[in-house]
Design a protein around this motif. Structure first.
Motif, mmCIF file in Angstrom:
data_model
loop_
_atom_site.group_PDB
_atom_site.id
_atom_site.type_symbol
_atom_site.label_atom_id
_atom_site.label_comp_id
_atom_site.label_asym_id
_atom_site.label_seq_id
_atom_site.Cartn_x
_atom_site.Cartn_y
_atom_site.Cartn_z
ATOM 1 N N LEU A 58 0.834 -1.200 0.000
ATOM 2 C CA LEU A 58 0.000 0.000 0.000
ATOM 3 C C LEU A 58 0.870 1.252 0.000
ATOM 4 C CD1 LEU A 58 -1.673 -2.173 2.135
ATOM 5 C CD2 LEU A 58 -3.351 -0.399 1.663
ATOM 6 N N HIS A 60 2.951 2.049 2.271
ATOM 7 C CA HIS A 60 2.989 2.613 3.619
ATOM 8 C C HIS A 60 4.129 1.984 4.407
ATOM 9 C CE1 HIS A 60 1.490 4.310 7.354
ATOM 10 N NE2 HIS A 60 1.499 3.114 7.902
ATOM 11 N N ARG A 93 -2.584 7.753 -2.659
ATOM 12 C CA ARG A 93 -3.796 7.829 -1.856
ATOM 13 C C ARG A 93 -4.989 7.316 -2.649
ATOM 14 N NH1 ARG A 93 -2.912 13.061 0.757
ATOM 15 N NH2 ARG A 93 -4.166 13.957 -0.888
ATOM 16 N N ARG A 96 -4.900 3.472 -2.489
ATOM 17 C CA ARG A 96 -5.216 2.888 -1.184
ATOM 18 C C ARG A 96 -6.716 2.862 -0.950
ATOM 19 N NH1 ARG A 96 -1.182 6.183 2.773
ATOM 20 N NH2 ARG A 96 0.763 5.206 2.130
ATOM 21 N N GLY A 97 -7.200 1.714 -0.566
ATOM 22 C CA GLY A 97 -8.618 1.609 -0.234
ATOM 23 C C GLY A 97 -9.476 1.332 -1.444
ATOM 24 N N VAL A 124 -14.864 5.330 2.868
ATOM 25 C CA VAL A 124 -13.984 4.839 1.796
ATOM 26 C C VAL A 124 -14.612 5.117 0.443
ATOM 27 C CG1 VAL A 124 -12.591 2.886 1.082
ATOM 28 C CG2 VAL A 124 -13.623 2.887 3.339
ATOM 29 N N THR A 127 -14.533 8.901 -0.368
ATOM 30 C CA THR A 127 -13.202 9.382 -0.733
ATOM 31 C C THR A 127 -12.829 8.990 -2.149
ATOM 32 O OG1 THR A 127 -12.554 9.122 1.554
ATOM 33 C CG2 THR A 127 -10.784 9.365 -0.033
ATOM 34 N N HIS A 128 -13.181 7.756 -2.538
ATOM 35 C CA HIS A 128 -12.763 7.290 -3.846
ATOM 36 C C HIS A 128 -13.823 7.504 -4.926
ATOM 37 C CE1 HIS A 128 -9.068 5.811 -2.203
ATOM 38 N NE2 HIS A 128 -9.730 5.204 -1.252
#
Lengths: 565, 318
Positions: A58, A60, A93, A96-97, A124, A127-128
């Motif tokens: 990811l 991270h 970003r 991710r997710g 989620v 955001t996406h």
């Protein structure tokens, strides 16, 4: 990135290198690739770098870690593969997710306690940019909740994480990860800490979702039995390097690397094979005189019952006897009328899942518990409910080994000081006699004498648990209470601790109450089993009776849900 | 939840009552005789006795306490021995003036402290963090009158004579008619309180930033702004609210010194004057008022703590 890997694999990690900020290598060139719909298990012990390798997918890295080389790329649908680590902050970003999702180890810590679960899943999607409207997103939240087997009504979505059980929390975590239909999910020990029944449910959910949506899954775990249940392929990670990689069948049945063999043989089996003290060099650095006749695999259990008691207690009087024990917290009854006996030299496994009252029971025996009704007696003599009203001799006779060796040893006292403490307070031995006894006991638990002057922080988990066992044994107790003593340890360390306990029991004739949730250990440690559920003993008998012909529905369920290799 | 808040409220009332008892006993123990203070050293014993009777000072102690308490509960704080007017009238304008200081300092220091603490936590271990930590530690170590004097030296007299060092407003006119004179007192109070809030916010925020749910929020791909405002700050606020409350409560007392320093016509000045004049009724009223602010602020902090923790919120409503 060559054409062959991009066509067949959704997630590809190439020669991934991660160091700590001080320059210690954590990952030394890890590579793996996962095809759509495939589950790759990343297996390793604590500190092997498996979580770091998972989070790298990811992009991270936890505090104190830096990426020093290699790459991870993901491919979503028919699009060209994207490098996660080269991407800018904004693109990463966006991945991710939505394209790569993460399911954490501890759902209780990873769900925001102040946000309703419906909101956390919706977040989620929002955001996406999933779905055109709030209504569409809300429909997706309901859909994904249903997919993981949770109620999808409005009232359920308005719950806070603390209003859910551990298994439900983990399923919310899974729902959150699958909400945007990702191409890759990274699962970081998602079933550690869950009961076996819940674990089975969660594993089934994950398997169904990955197959259905053709998701590539990276499943991080230390539990090889779980690997056998869910994974298609296995990569074994050791000290930041993949030492073996292949199909699950191949790696688990015919491991080619010595370390993998060690891991595989250390896994406890219901039928009693496995759990041998690992033969890796260095493990038995301090061999005691009795090392030569160390028990063969699974041979320990069953021998204890007939071991003559050295303490001179009449044969028919159990070393420890609990009768009619009941404990209540307010209206909630934690233990109801529990009775059990443990004879000298015998090991009774007290089996129960979280909340069954097993720890409460062992604390009552030790005198650490709440006020209770019923009696606990030691060799026929009743014990007071609280340690404060027990005699030094009684305290000496009942000793306790706690679950976590990380918190049960005083971090500011050396191992020798901690082990000596019960002798100072409970016996009237002089300094030289105490020192001699400490040295003798440390040797008995095979702890290097050089470690005696160290602080707990400087020891590994297994060494600390040995020290904790030494502290319990130093007063030569008649009864030893072991409360989940292996559950905080890696499998191979668990094997050595189990072996050690068996040997000590045989040599010393100590009566042992082995409290655990792991039924697979039964044949390795115990002579008899008592199954505790909701504060009641629902079944008890010899290990063979309980495992071969369980009489209670609950025991059957536990046996059915225990993953096997 | 309401039951817990009601219980806290009941405890607060009980504490307030205890405080009233303590205040009353303390003023009894105050050296000097009010009648003698009013009449001066030349007064004859007859005149003192007459005044004592007029002021009700000859009644038994418990009766004087009950009379006073009854008065407080009905809004009558008694008569000022010095000015001979009702205490309520004397304090009315001054309470407003002090409130301007308190609210101004509270708003600036809370907002500033939370922002600085969060910023510092986000840049843990970097130069910004060390600078903020160092400066806040130094400022926290200074007493309020040192800060006040330093500000006067720097901003009012020698270096940059920008702000007035004493309050200029003529009596009768509200202090905020000339806002410039509020700057230094508010700045002093703000500087005293902000470091504690900053340091506490940095500590709790650091802890929250390391938590599983903040990591999870980042791994969900949420923008950093949302991660901070939605997932991190609300969890850090709860523990910090307690520190903010203690600091704001301290403000209510700290205002006495600062008002004295800047000759500011608030309750602090009034308290000092009243103690000098043995004006018992005024001393009692102001002490009780400051204690009341303490208790109310702490009560609010407890309620904020309950509100930001859904677990507590739910357990309480059960």
């Amino acid at each position: 990135m060559t054409a062959t890997t991009t066509v067949t694999h959704t997630l590809v990690a190439r020669n991934l290198r991660v160091d700590t900020v001080t320059g210690q290598p954590v990952l030394k060139g890890v590579s793996y690739e996962i095809a759509p719909g495939e589950v790759l298990a990343l297996v390793g012990e604590s500190g092997s770098g498996k979580t770091t390798a998972g989070l790298a997918a990811l992009g991270h890295f936890r505090r104190g870690l830096v990426h020093t080389g290699g790459d991870v790329s993901v491919q979503s649908g028919d699009a060209a593969p994207v490098s996660v680590l080269d991407a800018g902050e904004r693109e990463r970003r966006a991945l991710r997710g939505s394209t790569v999702a993460y399911i954490p180890q501890d759902p209780a810590a990873s769900l925001n306690p102040a946000l309703r679960i419906g909101r956390q899943i919706d977040e989620v999607l929002e955001t996406h940019g999933y779905g055109a409207s709030a209504a569409e997103r809300s429909a997706r939240v309901g859909e994904v909740l249903a997919e993981v087997g949770l109620p999808d009504d409005e009232a359920y979505r308005r719950r806070y994480p603390h209003e859910l059980s551990g298994g439900q929390q983990q399923r919310v975590g899974i729902a959150m990860a699958f909400a945007c239909r990702p191409s890759v999910v990274v699962l970081d020990e998602p079933t550690t800490g869950l009961d076996v029944t819940t674990q089975t449910l969660v594993l089934r959910t994950v398997a169904a979702l990955t197959t259905e949506h053709d998701t590539a899954a990276l499943y991080i775990t230390h539990d090889l039995a779980v690997v056998a249940t869910i994974a298609h392929r296995v990569a074994v990670l050791r000290r930041g390097e993949v030492v073996e990689c292949g199909s699950a069948e191949e790696v688990l049945r015919a491991p080619s690397h010595a370390y993998t063999r060690e891991l595989v043989t250390a896994v406890p089996h219901l039928d009693g094979t496995g759990v041998t003290a690992a033969s890796a060099p260095g493990t038995h650095a301090v061999a005691s005189a009795s090392d030569g006749d160390a028990p063969a695999a699974g041979a320990c259990a069953g021998a204890g019952g007939s071991t003559p008691a050295s303490s001179g207690i009449p044969e028919h009087t159990p070393a420890l006897s609990v009768s009619g024990l009941s404990v209540s917290y307010g209206d909630h009854r934690v233990l109801r009328d529990v009775s059990l006996d443990v004879r000298a030299g015998e090991c009774l496994m007290l089996l129960g899942e979280s909340g069954s009252g097993k720890t409460t029971l062992s604390q009552c025996v030790a005198g650490l518990g709440e006020p209770h009704t019923g009696t606990v007696s030691l060799a026929g003599a009743p014990l007071a409910a609280s340690t404060q009203r027990r005699t030094a001799e009684q305290l000496r006779s009942v000793q306790y080994v706690f679950q976590s060796p990380y918190s049960s040893l005083n971090p500011r006292k050396t191992i020798a000081q901690s082990v000596e403490l019960p002798l100072r307070t409970l016996t009237d031995l002089d300094v030289t006699a105490r020192r001699a006894r400490v040295a003798e006991t440390l040797e008995r638990v095979r702890l290097d004498p050089a470690l005696a002057q160290r602080l707990p922080d400087e020891l590994s988990g297994g060494q600390r648990q040995r020290a904790a066992i030494a502290r319990a044994l130093v007063t030569t107790p008649e009864v030893l209470l072991c409360d989940e003593v292996t559950s905080a340890l890696d499998v191979s360390v668990q094997a050595t601790i189990v072996d050690l306990l068996c040997e000590l029991r045989r040599d010393l004739g100590t009566a042992m109450l082995f409290v655990t949730h792991n039924i697979a250990l039964a044949r390795h440690v115990a002579d008899r089993i008592a199954v505790l559920r909701g504060g009641e003993v629902v079944e008890s008998g010899t290990v063979d009776e309980v495992l071969d012909s369980p009489s209670h529905e609950y025991t059957r369920e536990l046996l059915a849900n225990t993953p096997r290799m | 939840m309401f039951r817990l808040i009601l219980r806290r409220l009941a405890v607060s009332v009980a504490v307030l009552w205890l405080v009233s008892l303590l205040v009353f006993v303390a003023t009894l123990l105050l050296p000097g005789d009010p009648a003698r203070a009013i009449l001066g050293q030349q007064a004859t014993p007859e005149r003192i006795a007459a005044l004592n009777e007029q002021l009700g000072l000859d009644a038994p102690v418990w009766q004087r306490y009950l009379d006073w308490l009854g008065g407080v509960l009905t809004g009558d704080l008694g008569t000022s021995a010095a000015s001979q007017g009702p205490v309520t009238e004397l304090l009315g304008g001054r309470i407003g003036a002090s409130l301007v200081l308190l609210v101004g300092a509270a708003v600036i220091s809370t907002a500033g402290g939370l922002a600085l603490g969060t910023w510092s936590a986000l840049r843990r271990g970097r130069a910004v963090d060390h600078t903020v930590s160092g400066i806040s530690l130094v400022v926290a170590a200074l007493p309020e009158f040192v800060i006040g004097v330093a500000l006067i030296v720097v901003l009012s007299t020698t270096v940059l004579p920008v702000f007035p060092s004493v309050t200029l407003a003529p009596p009768g006119e509200p202090v905020w008619s000339q806002p410039i004179q509020l700057v230094l007192p508010i700045l002093t109070l703000t500087l005293v309180v902000t470091p504690y809030i900053t340091r506490m916010m940095r500590a709790t925020m650091s802890e929250v930033l390391d938590s599983g749910y903040v990591e999870m929020a980042r791994l969900k791909g949420l923008p950093e702004r949302v991660v901070i405002t939605r997932h991190a700050v609300p969890h850090a606020i709860g523990p910090v609210a307690q520190v903010i409350a203690i600091q704001l409560a301290w403000l209510a007392g700290g205002v006495v010194v600062v008002e004295f320093l800047f000759r500011y016509p608030g309750i602090g000045q009034a308290l000092i004057d009243a103690v000098n004049n043995r004006d018992v009724a005024v001393v009692q009223a102001i002490t009780l008022l400051i204690a009341g602010v303490y208790i109310v602020v702490n009560l609010i902090a407890d309620i904020v703590g309950i509100m930001t923790n859904p677990k507590l919120r739910a357990e309480v409503s059960r």
